[in-house]
Motif scaffolding. Structure first.
Motif, PDB file in Angstrom:
ATOM      1  N   VAL A 179      95.089   0.188  27.133  1.00  0.00           N
ATOM      2  CA  VAL A 179      94.488  -0.453  27.713  1.00  0.00           C
ATOM      3  C   VAL A 179      93.019  -0.956  26.919  1.00  0.00           C
ATOM      4  O   VAL A 179      93.066  -0.213  25.569  1.00  0.00           O
ATOM      5  CB  VAL A 179      93.662   1.587  27.851  1.00  0.00           C
ATOM      6  CG1 VAL A 179      92.208   1.496  28.574  1.00  0.00           C
ATOM      7  CG2 VAL A 179      94.366   1.996  29.059  1.00  0.00           C
ATOM      8  N   TYR A 180      93.073  -2.082  27.540  1.00  0.00           N
ATOM      9  CA  TYR A 180      92.470  -3.349  26.844  1.00  0.00           C
ATOM     10  C   TYR A 180      90.511  -3.084  26.726  1.00  0.00           C
ATOM     11  O   TYR A 180      90.725  -2.761  28.135  1.00  0.00           O
ATOM     12  CB  TYR A 180      93.112  -4.178  26.160  1.00  0.00           C
ATOM     13  CG  TYR A 180      94.350  -4.585  25.934  1.00  0.00           C
ATOM     14  CD1 TYR A 180      94.210  -4.912  25.066  1.00  0.00           C
ATOM     15  CD2 TYR A 180      95.097  -4.544  26.826  1.00  0.00           C
ATOM     16  CE1 TYR A 180      96.401  -5.381  24.681  1.00  0.00           C
ATOM     17  CE2 TYR A 180      96.675  -3.839  26.514  1.00  0.00           C
ATOM     18  CZ  TYR A 180      96.996  -5.556  25.415  1.00  0.00           C
ATOM     19  OH  TYR A 180      98.052  -5.233  24.463  1.00  0.00           O
ATOM     20  N   ASP A 181      89.757  -2.971  25.734  1.00  0.00           N
ATOM     21  CA  ASP A 181      88.311  -2.968  26.125  1.00  0.00           C
ATOM     22  C   ASP A 181      87.727  -4.493  26.143  1.00  0.00           C
ATOM     23  O   ASP A 181      88.701  -4.978  25.870  1.00  0.00           O
ATOM     24  CB  ASP A 181      87.734  -2.025  25.849  1.00  0.00           C
ATOM     25  CG  ASP A 181      87.914  -2.516  23.649  1.00  0.00           C
ATOM     26  OD1 ASP A 181      87.596  -3.957  23.378  1.00  0.00           O
ATOM     27  OD2 ASP A 181      87.685  -1.704  22.807  1.00  0.00           O
ATOM     28  N   GLY A 182      86.810  -4.384  26.477  1.00  0.00           N
ATOM     29  CA  GLY A 182      86.268  -5.733  26.783  1.00  0.00           C
ATOM     30  C   GLY A 182      86.292  -6.439  25.525  1.00  0.00           C
ATOM     31  O   GLY A 182      86.489  -8.028  25.928  1.00  0.00           O
ATOM     32  N   GLY A 183      86.419  -6.266  24.434  1.00  0.00           N
ATOM     33  CA  GLY A 183      86.784  -7.057  23.688  1.00  0.00           C
ATOM     34  C   GLY A 183      88.257  -7.109  23.080  1.00  0.00           C
ATOM     35  O   GLY A 183      88.213  -7.593  21.524  1.00  0.00           O
ATOM     36  N   GLY A 184      89.293  -6.796  23.954  1.00  0.00           N
ATOM     37  CA  GLY A 184      90.297  -7.162  23.295  1.00  0.00           C
ATOM     38  C   GLY A 184      91.761  -6.214  22.718  1.00  0.00           C
ATOM     39  O   GLY A 184      92.262  -5.982  22.403  1.00  0.00           O
ATOM     40  N   SER A 185      90.289  -4.913  22.064  1.00  0.00           N
ATOM     41  CA  SER A 185      91.371  -3.845  21.406  1.00  0.00           C
ATOM     42  C   SER A 185      92.071  -3.162  22.453  1.00  0.00           C
ATOM     43  O   SER A 185      91.380  -2.306  23.050  1.00  0.00           O
ATOM     44  CB  SER A 185      90.151  -2.952  20.777  1.00  0.00           C
ATOM     45  OG  SER A 185      89.076  -3.831  19.895  1.00  0.00           O
ATOM     46  N   PRO A 186      93.525  -2.792  22.089  1.00  0.00           N
ATOM     47  CA  PRO A 186      94.389  -1.719  22.869  1.00  0.00           C
ATOM     48  C   PRO A 186      93.981  -0.157  22.284  1.00  0.00           C
ATOM     49  O   PRO A 186      93.954   0.153  20.760  1.00  0.00           O
ATOM     50  CB  PRO A 186      95.627  -1.949  22.450  1.00  0.00           C
ATOM     51  CG  PRO A 186      95.248  -3.006  21.068  1.00  0.00           C
ATOM     52  CD  PRO A 186      94.213  -3.035  20.782  1.00  0.00           C
ATOM     53  N   SER A 187      94.700   0.793  23.181  1.00  0.00           N
ATOM     54  CA  SER A 187      94.324   1.926  23.205  1.00  0.00           C
ATOM     55  C   SER A 187      95.861   2.284  23.610  1.00  0.00           C
ATOM     56  O   SER A 187      96.149   1.829  24.878  1.00  0.00           O
ATOM     57  CB  SER A 187      93.659   2.796  23.938  1.00  0.00           C
ATOM     58  OG  SER A 187      93.509   4.191  23.693  1.00  0.00           O
ATOM     59  N   HIS A 188      96.821   3.769  23.000  1.00  0.00           N
ATOM     60  CA  HIS A 188      98.134   3.505  23.433  1.00  0.00           C
ATOM     61  C   HIS A 188      98.004   4.629  23.832  1.00  0.00           C
ATOM     62  O   HIS A 188      99.277   5.730  24.677  1.00  0.00           O
ATOM     63  CB  HIS A 188      98.668   2.839  22.900  1.00  0.00           C
ATOM     64  CG  HIS A 188      99.107   1.465  21.880  1.00  0.00           C
ATOM     65  ND1 HIS A 188      99.920   0.940  22.314  1.00  0.00           N
ATOM     66  CD2 HIS A 188      98.411   1.908  21.157  1.00  0.00           C
ATOM     67  CE1 HIS A 188      99.694  -0.025  21.277  1.00  0.00           C
ATOM     68  NE2 HIS A 188      98.814   0.374  21.204  1.00  0.00           N
ATOM     69  N   SER A 189      96.944   5.988  23.907  1.00  0.00           N
ATOM     70  CA  SER A 189      97.185   7.290  24.184  1.00  0.00           C
ATOM     71  C   SER A 189      97.189   7.779  26.119  1.00  0.00           C
ATOM     72  O   SER A 189      97.041   6.933  26.687  1.00  0.00           O
ATOM     73  CB  SER A 189      96.018   8.101  23.682  1.00  0.00           C
ATOM     74  OG  SER A 189      94.945   7.539  24.925  1.00  0.00           O
ATOM     75  N   TYR A 190      97.973   8.912  26.340  1.00  0.00           N
ATOM     76  CA  TYR A 190      98.486   8.775  27.236  1.00  0.00           C
ATOM     77  C   TYR A 190      98.754  10.263  27.689  1.00  0.00           C
ATOM     78  O   TYR A 190      99.289  11.091  26.912  1.00  0.00           O
ATOM     79  CB  TYR A 190      99.614   8.327  28.382  1.00  0.00           C
ATOM     80  CG  TYR A 190     100.532   7.875  28.352  1.00  0.00           C
ATOM     81  CD1 TYR A 190     101.374   9.299  28.627  1.00  0.00           C
ATOM     82  CD2 TYR A 190     101.195   7.622  26.581  1.00  0.00           C
ATOM     83  CE1 TYR A 190     102.846   9.168  28.068  1.00  0.00           C
ATOM     84  CE2 TYR A 190     102.567   7.403  26.900  1.00  0.00           C
ATOM     85  CZ  TYR A 190     103.625   8.343  27.244  1.00  0.00           C
ATOM     86  OH  TYR A 190     104.001   8.405  26.769  1.00  0.00           O
TER      87      TYR A 190
ATOM     88  N   GLY B   6      85.377  -2.654  32.904  1.00  0.00           N
ATOM     89  CA  GLY B   6      86.130  -4.257  32.255  1.00  0.00           C
ATOM     90  C   GLY B   6      87.925  -3.596  31.939  1.00  0.00           C
ATOM     91  O   GLY B   6      87.320  -4.274  31.132  1.00  0.00           O
ATOM     92  N   SER B   7      88.099  -2.582  31.792  1.00  0.00           N
ATOM     93  CA  SER B   7      89.668  -2.529  30.816  1.00  0.00           C
ATOM     94  C   SER B   7      90.180  -3.167  31.390  1.00  0.00           C
ATOM     95  O   SER B   7      89.898  -3.727  33.002  1.00  0.00           O
ATOM     96  CB  SER B   7      89.983  -0.878  31.100  1.00  0.00           C
ATOM     97  OG  SER B   7      89.018  -0.167  30.430  1.00  0.00           O
TER      98      SER B   7
END
Length: 266
Positions: A39-50, A69-70
C-alpha cells in the motif's frame, strides 16, 4: 490440480473505496500464497503489513493501511483455485467478476491455460469477448475489458446482470452436471446436532414442513456464488447461508428423520 495468479492495482479515491479494499475476499478456497501486498501512501511510501482470516468457508485479506488516496498493489497465487468435486473428474470455476459496483476499471484481463486435449466451456456476460489461441502443448483462453465506467448497484437485476464476469467448466451436458453436483454435495455431507424429536410430525408432510419452517426462520440468507455449499453443521453453527447452504442443511435434517431427499433443479 490448478493454480491461479491474481493481481490488482487499485487507486483508492474516497472513504468508501478505503472500506471496500481494507478487506478483500480471496477467490476460491485453495491455498493462498502472497507475491506482493503493498500500500503506497500519497508520498509514495509503501506499507507491507496484512493479515489473513478465514470465515464461513471464505478467506479474507485484511490490509489496514488502506485509506483515501492510497495506491494498492496485490498479487498472489491460489493453489487449487478451481474447485474439484469429490468422486468426480468434473470442475466448475465460479464467476470471476472483472468489475465491482461503483468502481471504474481502466483495464481488466483474464487468462486460462489448459492442456490442449481438455475441453472447456466458458460462460460470460455480454460485454466480455473470449479469444482462443494455441500456446505450445497448451490452449490459451483470454478476455479483457478496457476503460469501463462505474456501474451503480441495482437491487432488482443482480450482479450477474449488472457486472462483467466470466466462468468456465469442463462439463458437457446434464449428466456431467449431475455427477459434478453429487460430488459437491457428498463433500458437504455432515450430521447437524439438534435435539431428538425437534422435527417429528404425525406424517411425512408435517415433518418436511417443520424442517422447512426451521431453516427459513433460523438460517438467515446470504449471497454467495453457486457451486460451493458449506457443510450442514457449519451452516447451522453460522446461522446464515446461501441458498445452497440452506438446501444442504434441510436435506441433512430430513435424512436424519429417515426421509430420503433428492436435490432438483428447475
Amino acid at each position: 490440480s490448478s493454480r491461479g495468479y491474481y493481481e490488482d492495482i487499485v487507486r483508492v479515491n474516497d472513504a468508501a473505496g478505503a472500506i471496500r479494499w481494507k478487506s478483500v475476499r480471496l477467490p476460491g478456497r485453495g491455498e493462498f500464497r502472497p507475491v506482493s501486498v503493498r500500500v503506497y501512501d500519497g508520498g509514495g511510501s509503501p506499507s507491507h503489513s496484512y493479515s489473513l482470516q478465514r470465515s464461513g468457508g471464505a478467506s479474507y485479506l485484511h490490509v489496514e493501511s488502506v485509506k483515501k488516496g492510497s495506491l494498492l498493489h496485490l498479487s498472489y497465487i491460489v493453489n487449487n483455485a478451481v474447485p474439484l468435486a469429490e468422486k468426480s473428474s468434473f470442475f466448475s470455476m465460479p464467476p470471476v467478476f472483472l468489475q465491482e459496483y461503483d468502481e471504474p476499471v481502466r483495464k481488466a484481463s483474464f487468462t486460462v491455460l489448459a492442456p490442449e486435449e481438455m475441453k472447456l466451456h466458458f460462460y460470460a456476460s455480454g460485454g466480455v469477448l473470449l479469444e482462443k489461441a494455441e500456446a505450445g502443448p497448451l490452449r490459451r483462453y483470454s478476455a479483457s475489458l478496457n476503460d469501463c465506467g462505474p456501474v451503480a448497484e441495482t437491487s432488482s437485476r443482480g450482479r450477474h446482470n449488472d457486472l462483467p464476469f466470466i466462468s468456465f467448466s469442463n462439463m458437457d451436458g446434464p449428466a456431467d452436471f449431475i455427477a459434478w453436483y453429487n460430488g459437491l454435495i457428498s463433500g458437504a455431507d455432515s450430521r447437524p446436532e439438534l435435539p431428538d424429536g425437534l422435527f417429528a410430525g404425525e406424517s411425512v408432510e408435517q415433518t418436511v414442513g417443520s424442517v422447512y419452517d426451521y431453516v427459513c426462520r433460523e438460517i438467515a440468507p446470504e449471497e454467495r456464488g453457486f457451486g460451493s455449499p458449506l457443510p450442514a453443521d457449519e451452516t447451522l453453527f453460522r446461522k446464515r447461508g446461501s441458498a445452497e447452504d440452506r438446501l444442504v442443511l434441510a436435506r441433512a435434517l430430513l435424512e436424519q428423520q429417515g426421509i430420503r431427499t433428492y436435490i432438483a433443479f428447475g
